[in-house]
Write a protein that holds these residues in place. Sequence first.
Motif: not given
Length: 180
Positions: A74-88, A130-141
């Motif tokens: 997680x990039x910052x604090x994530x919560x259900x029913x909200x957008x969650x920024x993650x680093x993959x 040797x790697x792929x990095x992505x910072x994306x947003x996941x919408x959580x239920x």
Amino acid sequence: MARSWKWVLSLVVLVAAIMIEISFLRDGITRNIEAVLEAGRSGSPASTSAPALPPVVPVEPPAAGPVTGVDLRAVNRCAPNAACGVRLQVVVAPRAEPQTVTWAFQVVDRCTEARSTVPGGTVTVPAEGDRADAVVTVTLPKGDALAVLAVTQQPAIAASAPLLVPADADCGSPVAEPSR
């Protein structure tokens, strides 16, 4: 004496700059220091009233073929029913040609064990990379206790360890029957 005033002026300017920064950024500095000090700690002790949730077991291996690892944070604090920024980060074995990495997110409701898939993305690893990095947003239920996993589809199928949302979740207490 000619050099002394330059030193004194330099120190005065430095002290003034630090004081201005502290006065304007005090809350931000405090939050950043707290975040650094809290990183990696296990958090508050588990409640004894709610049963511990079972671990989320990925349905895919952590590495396969040219994919040697998948890491989701997680990039910052994530919560259900909200957008969650993650680093993959997907670690791959270097190749002479570019590699395309595609992924999706698997969201698990830890209370019901229901699984759903959320679209991910695609990124290209350059030749000899040797790697792929992505910072994306996941919408959580909605949910009391969720887990998010990144699952690669290309160049091979592999999954990250689960990202628990929230980390200290429980499934809530059962609703008591009204007494008669």
